[in-house]
Design a protein around this motif. Structure first.
Motif, short mmCIF file in Angstrom:
data_model
loop_
_atom_site.label_atom_id
_atom_site.label_comp_id
_atom_site.label_asym_id
_atom_site.label_seq_id
_atom_site.Cartn_x
_atom_site.Cartn_y
_atom_site.Cartn_z
N ASN A 91 0.85 -1.19 0.00
CA ASN A 91 0.00 0.00 0.00
C ASN A 91 0.88 1.24 0.00
O ASN A 91 1.09 1.89 1.02
N LEU A 92 1.42 1.53 -1.16
CA LEU A 92 2.34 2.66 -1.33
C LEU A 92 1.66 3.78 -2.11
O LEU A 92 0.81 3.54 -2.96
N THR A 120 -0.55 8.47 -7.06
CA THR A 120 -1.03 7.21 -7.59
C THR A 120 -0.53 6.09 -6.70
O THR A 120 0.13 6.32 -5.68
N THR A 121 -0.86 4.86 -7.06
CA THR A 121 -0.44 3.69 -6.29
C THR A 121 0.05 2.62 -7.25
O THR A 121 -0.20 2.70 -8.46
N PRO A 122 0.73 1.59 -6.73
CA PRO A 122 1.12 0.48 -7.60
C PRO A 122 -0.06 -0.16 -8.33
O PRO A 122 0.06 -0.56 -9.49
N LEU A 123 -1.22 -0.24 -7.65
CA LEU A 123 -2.40 -0.81 -8.31
C LEU A 123 -2.83 0.04 -9.50
O LEU A 123 -3.18 -0.49 -10.56
N ARG A 141 -0.64 -9.77 -2.43
CA ARG A 141 0.15 -9.27 -1.30
C ARG A 141 -0.66 -8.35 -0.38
O ARG A 141 -0.13 -7.78 0.55
N GLY A 142 -1.96 -8.22 -0.69
CA GLY A 142 -2.84 -7.48 0.22
C GLY A 142 -3.00 -6.00 -0.08
O GLY A 142 -3.34 -5.22 0.81
N ALA A 143 -2.81 -5.60 -1.33
CA ALA A 143 -2.97 -4.18 -1.67
C ALA A 143 -4.42 -3.75 -1.45
O ALA A 143 -5.36 -4.50 -1.71
N LEU A 170 -9.73 -6.73 -10.47
CA LEU A 170 -10.00 -5.82 -9.36
C LEU A 170 -11.37 -6.11 -8.75
O LEU A 170 -11.53 -6.11 -7.52
N LEU A 171 -12.35 -6.35 -9.60
CA LEU A 171 -13.70 -6.63 -9.11
C LEU A 171 -13.75 -7.95 -8.35
O LEU A 171 -14.43 -8.06 -7.32
#
Length: 465
Positions: A91-92, A120-123, A141-143, A170-171
């Motif tokens: 969660n970056l 933004t984020t890695p996702l 990894r729990g994002a 994602l859904l």
């Protein structure tokens, strides 16, 4: 001294010394950066292991590591597996370089131009670029699937960039199909291109609100699809029960939205099919917006003859006025010279055959001036009158270029200054006057040759008589 050598001046020698110093400093910085990176990775590994043992979840942290960012932006799965082992935090929050320039206060009254940053984020990065394997790794990894530091979720990003596999992933991992961005848009409102159809299907399968509204315009997904001429999206949304006559803040229904969109020649059939689907679904043909403009007003303004024919066939009112006091005929005549390739004469003809008001005879010279490049339009208009008072002003109103290009047609018009209209034309006008608004219904049913029926319906002949 040899021919291949030259004497170094003191200034040249000093420049070489400065270059050597600069090179040494550069090499030193690289060594320091490498040391810091190795130290960072060691500390990160220790921290991740401690977090894994404790079972706690850390809040999103800011990542400024260009190596990690590069791995994300290039979809380097092997590197991401190394940077994000099991138990590590993914969660970056990333602040990429680039974007639009803006003035930023640097303190003490000083301002400087800086790039506007969008968090933004890695996702977001992997979902928007279609790096499905990388996205799957981050989710495993729990994002946080709904993290939105920049105002949009990763699901918005995948739908905007038409990445159906990432959207589905994602859904499946619990992304909110109705998440609202800071601009007030749900993911379904982001599906604005034909390539986004699969994303829209997945969103609806996972509970997206088919009649969800945008915050600013109060648009539904059907408004968005109609405005963008997306026939397949329209069919999909109607199957899911989209409300066909919802009005947004401007009073536009999806049908109004489709008709009001500016359309190039290659777009005409696409928007016609959209309007046809909406009307089949029960859309009201005479709903007006806040300026009292109906779909017919808008279709005339954008010069789409097929849509005009469709609306008229479904009962559109041909003489309704908008707040500006203009009927559909006004709208088409104002844009004839800009849309000649769209066959504006077809619209003028259809409006007249459905009982539209005509142009005030005193304004015909002005009409000649502004519509001179479309003699077919002028022909249809002039044939709606039994008598015309042609004067020298008419001749002066036609630009020389148009007169030269369409010489035979304008000669037939100007000849009416000394010659009355033909008996055949007067008979046509008498019959049309008798039928009035029923012309388009009655004439096709008459037992007359097709040639005569087309003549009664103001078909163009290339001259007036």
């Amino acid at each position: 001294m040899s021919r291949g050598s030259f004497v170094f001046t003191p200034m040249a020698l000093r420049s070489l010394e400065l270059d050597e110093d600069m090179l040494e400093r550069h090499n030193y910085k690289k060594q320091v950066a490498s040391h810091h990176f190795n130290s960072y990775m060691l500390k990160k590994e220790v921290r991740d292991r401690a977090q894994f043992r404790s079972g706690t979840t850390l809040p999103a942290a800011v990542c400024q590591d260009v190596v990690v960012q590069n791995a994300l932006y290039t979809g380097d799965l092997e590197a991401l597996q190394h940077f994000f082992p099991r138990g590590s935090t993914v969660n970056l929050i990333i602040e990429p370089q680039g974007g639009d320039m803006r003035w930023v206060c640097a303190g003490e009254g000083l301002w400087s131009l800086s790039y506007e940053q969008e968090l933004t984020t890695p996702l977001h990065i992997t979902a928007g670029r279609g790096f499905t394997d990388c996205l799957r790794l981050l989710l495993q990894r729990g994002a946080n699937v709904d993290l939105a530091p920049g105002g949009t979720t990763a699901l918005h990003e995948s739908c905007e960039n038409c990445q159906p596999e990432c959207t589905k992933l994602l859904l499946v991992h619990g992304a909110n199909a109705n998440a609202v961005s800071e601009d007030g848009l749900m993911p379904l409102h982001i599906c604005t291109s034909p390539e986004s159809l699969e994303c829209a299907k997945y969103l609806l399968q996972y509970g997206a609100a088919i009649n969800g509204r945008t915050t600013e315009e109060d648009d539904t997904p059907l408004h968005v699809a109609a405005r963008n001429g997306l026939q397949d999206h329209i069919e999909l949304y109607l199957r899911y029960g989209a409300a066909v006559d919802k009005q947004n803040l401007e009073g536009l229904t999806p049908l109004n939205a489709a008709c009001s969109q500016c359309q190039e020649l290659e777009d005409l059939q696409r928007y016609f099919k959209v309007c046809h689907l909406l009307l089949l679904a029960g859309a009201k043909v005479n709903t007006v917006d806040q300026d009292k403009r109906s779909p017919l007003h808008m279709a005339c303004k954008n010069v789409n003859p097929d849509i005009v024919d469709l609306l008229l066939a479904n009962g559109a009112c041909v003489n309704d006025m908008d707040y500006g006091g203009e009927a559909p005929m006004h709208n088409i005549l104002k844009v004839v010279c800009y849309k000649i390739s769209h066959q504006p004469e077809r619209i003028v003809r259809a409006l007249l055959n459905h009982g539209s008001i005509r142009v005030w005879p005193g304004a015909l010279p002005m009409l000649l001036k502004h519509c001179s490049e479309s003699p077919r339009t002028i022909e249809v208009l002039l044939n709606a009158y039994s008598h015309l008072k042609v004067t020298d002003i008419w001749v002066e109103s036609v630009p020389p270029t148009a007169l030269q290009e369409h010489k035979e047609f304008y000669q037939s018009v100007f000849s009416l200054q000394l010659t009355p209209r033909s008996l055949q034309h007067l008979a046509r006008c008498t019959l049309r006057s008798f039928l009035n608004v029923r012309v388009h219904k009655v004439v096709p049913k008459l037992g007359l040759p097709t040639y005569i029926k087309n003549y009664l319906l103001l078909e163009c002949r290339g001259y007036v008589h």
